[in-house]
Scaffold this active site. Structure first.
Site, PDB file in Angstrom:
ATOM      1  N   HIS A 174       0.868  -1.181   0.000  1.00  0.00           N
ATOM      2  CA  HIS A 174       0.000   0.000   0.000  1.00  0.00           C
ATOM      3  C   HIS A 174       0.902   1.228   0.000  1.00  0.00           C
ATOM      4  O   HIS A 174       2.040   1.196   0.490  1.00  0.00           O
ATOM      5  CB  HIS A 174      -0.867  -0.031   1.268  1.00  0.00           C
ATOM      6  CG  HIS A 174      -1.947   0.987   1.321  1.00  0.00           C
ATOM      7  ND1 HIS A 174      -1.715   2.299   1.672  1.00  0.00           N
ATOM      8  CD2 HIS A 174      -3.279   0.893   1.094  1.00  0.00           C
ATOM      9  CE1 HIS A 174      -2.857   2.962   1.655  1.00  0.00           C
ATOM     10  NE2 HIS A 174      -3.824   2.141   1.313  1.00  0.00           N
ATOM     11  N   GLN A 229      -4.574  -5.299   6.931  1.00  0.00           N
ATOM     12  CA  GLN A 229      -5.529  -6.246   6.357  1.00  0.00           C
ATOM     13  C   GLN A 229      -5.526  -7.600   7.063  1.00  0.00           C
ATOM     14  O   GLN A 229      -6.476  -8.377   6.915  1.00  0.00           O
ATOM     15  CB  GLN A 229      -5.219  -6.457   4.868  1.00  0.00           C
ATOM     16  CG  GLN A 229      -5.388  -5.218   4.020  1.00  0.00           C
ATOM     17  CD  GLN A 229      -6.826  -4.754   3.924  1.00  0.00           C
ATOM     18  OE1 GLN A 229      -7.761  -5.539   4.010  1.00  0.00           O
ATOM     19  NE2 GLN A 229      -7.012  -3.451   3.743  1.00  0.00           N
ATOM     20  N   LYS A 254     -10.771  -1.402  10.389  1.00  0.00           N
ATOM     21  CA  LYS A 254     -10.822  -2.620   9.589  1.00  0.00           C
ATOM     22  C   LYS A 254     -11.123  -3.843  10.452  1.00  0.00           C
ATOM     23  O   LYS A 254     -11.201  -4.971   9.945  1.00  0.00           O
ATOM     24  CB  LYS A 254      -9.515  -2.800   8.824  1.00  0.00           C
ATOM     25  CG  LYS A 254      -9.238  -1.691   7.804  1.00  0.00           C
ATOM     26  CD  LYS A 254      -7.966  -1.952   7.038  1.00  0.00           C
ATOM     27  CE  LYS A 254      -7.534  -0.733   6.219  1.00  0.00           C
ATOM     28  NZ  LYS A 254      -8.413  -0.475   5.068  1.00  0.00           N
ATOM     29  N   CYS A 295      -4.632   2.170  -3.858  1.00  0.00           N
ATOM     30  CA  CYS A 295      -3.412   2.718  -3.237  1.00  0.00           C
ATOM     31  C   CYS A 295      -2.255   1.735  -3.350  1.00  0.00           C
ATOM     32  O   CYS A 295      -1.448   1.582  -2.427  1.00  0.00           O
ATOM     33  CB  CYS A 295      -3.661   3.091  -1.772  1.00  0.00           C
ATOM     34  SG  CYS A 295      -4.749   4.501  -1.556  1.00  0.00           S
ATOM     35  N   ASP A 319       3.023  -4.555   8.246  1.00  0.00           N
ATOM     36  CA  ASP A 319       1.782  -3.808   8.040  1.00  0.00           C
ATOM     37  C   ASP A 319       0.630  -4.799   8.194  1.00  0.00           C
ATOM     38  O   ASP A 319       0.366  -5.616   7.313  1.00  0.00           O
ATOM     39  CB  ASP A 319       1.799  -3.187   6.643  1.00  0.00           C
ATOM     40  CG  ASP A 319       0.471  -2.549   6.243  1.00  0.00           C
ATOM     41  OD1 ASP A 319      -0.514  -2.658   7.014  1.00  0.00           O
ATOM     42  OD2 ASP A 319       0.405  -1.971   5.138  1.00  0.00           O
TER      43      ASP A 319
END
Length: 413
Positions: free
Chosen positions: A131, A210, A233, A371, A207
């Site tokens: 991203h 997700q 999220k 993104c 990261d």
């Protein structure tokens, strides 16, 4: 079509749907079908109620007051920190830093650890499927310091670990990698990536924007040095997130911002900083949303990630199978290990046109580059149509997506 089923391995999807008020609304005169969960999840009533309850009964600034409301607000705020620690199995609450979200968490590491430790000629490794929030901060840092940013290549949504091994060297200081691709759904082998990086003497930031909602996260077992995720999220409010960092690393890092709360003592000549985690939490924080994060994490835990994962994987397999039957559809990213994200393109059709026509039928998907423009360049496409599924989605809704696509293609081709 395959027979639909809304109860899977003990997960009563209809009962879950009743807890999400947004799913009851209509869009363009049609019942909402919400397939944009990778962008943000809808919020259950318990989260909405908890936020209202906070502002109705507990609203006060935290940590600095001795009156009852301040003490109660502080207790709620810190209870969420403890809940986040438990949710990702950090070793201590001092390792949990509240941020505005994953993006701020990554920037915090870049601006503090990075500016202190990265020098000219050093190398940082990311991947082709990052991203933008895990690309741009490192580009800024490398340009400022004269360091080099390298990328692990991918093929059809799978990182090429042999190429990664070739990139690692004594110059590698940090590997910053997405756990799950927001554009493809790929679950990257972060355990192997972390082990190899540590063998080369590099630190690793994961990261988890997700992955945290889908996978069981144990930062101690992963042995990652930093891990960032966002509340919104994981069925929680927007504007609040978590950065985990190993305690000794956080203690050695300079502050991210200066102001109230992050100080121990201020004189006109010198400031001494507060202990962890407050050193990185300058100013009045996003108290209400932080306090409610606990409610969201408890909601996910109570339902059970394993049951949700099984349901979401069924939806992914079901949708992927039906999409492949539509002439002209190409699935983008076919990694064997994915979460419930299916990204695709259609010959001679722009993704945005499909998105508009689906929205006219009440179906919310995401279209564009997500993104992740460098990844789209790898595929030679401007973007994709992305459907991402959550615990409250059903096979009946997938059927509506397929019908919507077929009708859209009749209009466009």
């Amino acid at each position: 079509m395959i027979e639909s089923n809304t109860i899977t391995k003990g997960l009563d999807v209809q009962a879950i749907r009743q807890q999400f008020p947004a799913l009851n609304r209509q869009v363009k005169g049609q019942p909402l079908v919400y397939f944009d969960n990778a962008a943000t999840t809808q919020k259950p009533q318990v989260v909405i109620d908890a936020l209202v309850d906070y502002y109705t009964n507990y609203n006060a600034n935290v940590h600095r007051g001795i009156h009852t409301l301040a003490e109660e607000a502080t207790a709620l705020f810190e209870a969420s920190r403890n809940a986040a620690r438990q949710f990702i199995n950090a070793s201590s609450r001092e390792e949990i830093i509240f941020t505005r979200g994953t993006t701020e968490g990554i920037n915090l590491v870049a601006y503090t650890w990075g500016r202190k430790n990265i020098k000219a000629g050093d190398e940082i490794i990311i991947t082709e499927m990052e991203h933008h929030s895990n690309i741009v901060p490192w580009q800024i840092l490398c340009e400022e310091k004269g360091a080099v940013l390298k990328m692990i290549p991918q093929r059809d949504g799978v990182l090429l670990l042999d190429e990664y091994k070739k990139l690692l060297s004594s110059k590698t200081k940090l590997v910053s990698v997405v756990h799950v691709s927001n554009a493809l759904g790929t679950v990257n082998p972060v355990e192997d990536i972390i082990t190899l990086a540590h063998q080369a003497g590099a630190l690793v930031l994961v990261d988890g924007a997700q992955s945290t909602v889908h996978l069981d996260i144990d930062v101690q077992a992963l042995d990652c040095d930093f891990f960032a995720f966002s509340s919104h999220k994981v069925y929680g409010p927007t504007g609040i997130g978590v950065l985990y960092g190993k305690k000794h690393l956080l203690e050695a890092m300079p502050p991210f911002q200066g102001g109230g709360e992050m100080i121990k003592e201020v004189t006109l000549e010198k400031t001494t900083y507060a202990d962890l985690p407050y050193k990185f939490e300058a100013g009045t924080p996003n108290i209400g949303d932080a306090a409610v994060l606990k409610t969201a994490l408890e909601f996910v835990t109570k339902i059970g990630k394993e049951k949700v994962r099984h349901h979401e994987n069924e939806l992914l397999a079901y949708a992927t199978g039906l999409l492949k039957q539509i002439p002209g559809v190409t699935i983008i990213g076919n990694a064997p290990n994915k979460v419930s994200v299916v990204s695709f393109v259609i010959d001679k059709v722009h993704p945005q046109d499909i998105g508009i026509l689906l929205d006219n039928r009440g179906i919310a998907v995401r279209t564009g580059h997500h993104c992740a423009q460098p990844l789209m360049v790898c595929y030679g496409i401007p973007g994709t149509i992305r459907a991402s599924f959550a615990m409250y989605n059903t096979k009946e809704e997938v059927d509506k997506l397929i019908v919507g696509l077929e009708k859209a293609l009749k209009m466009l081709l």
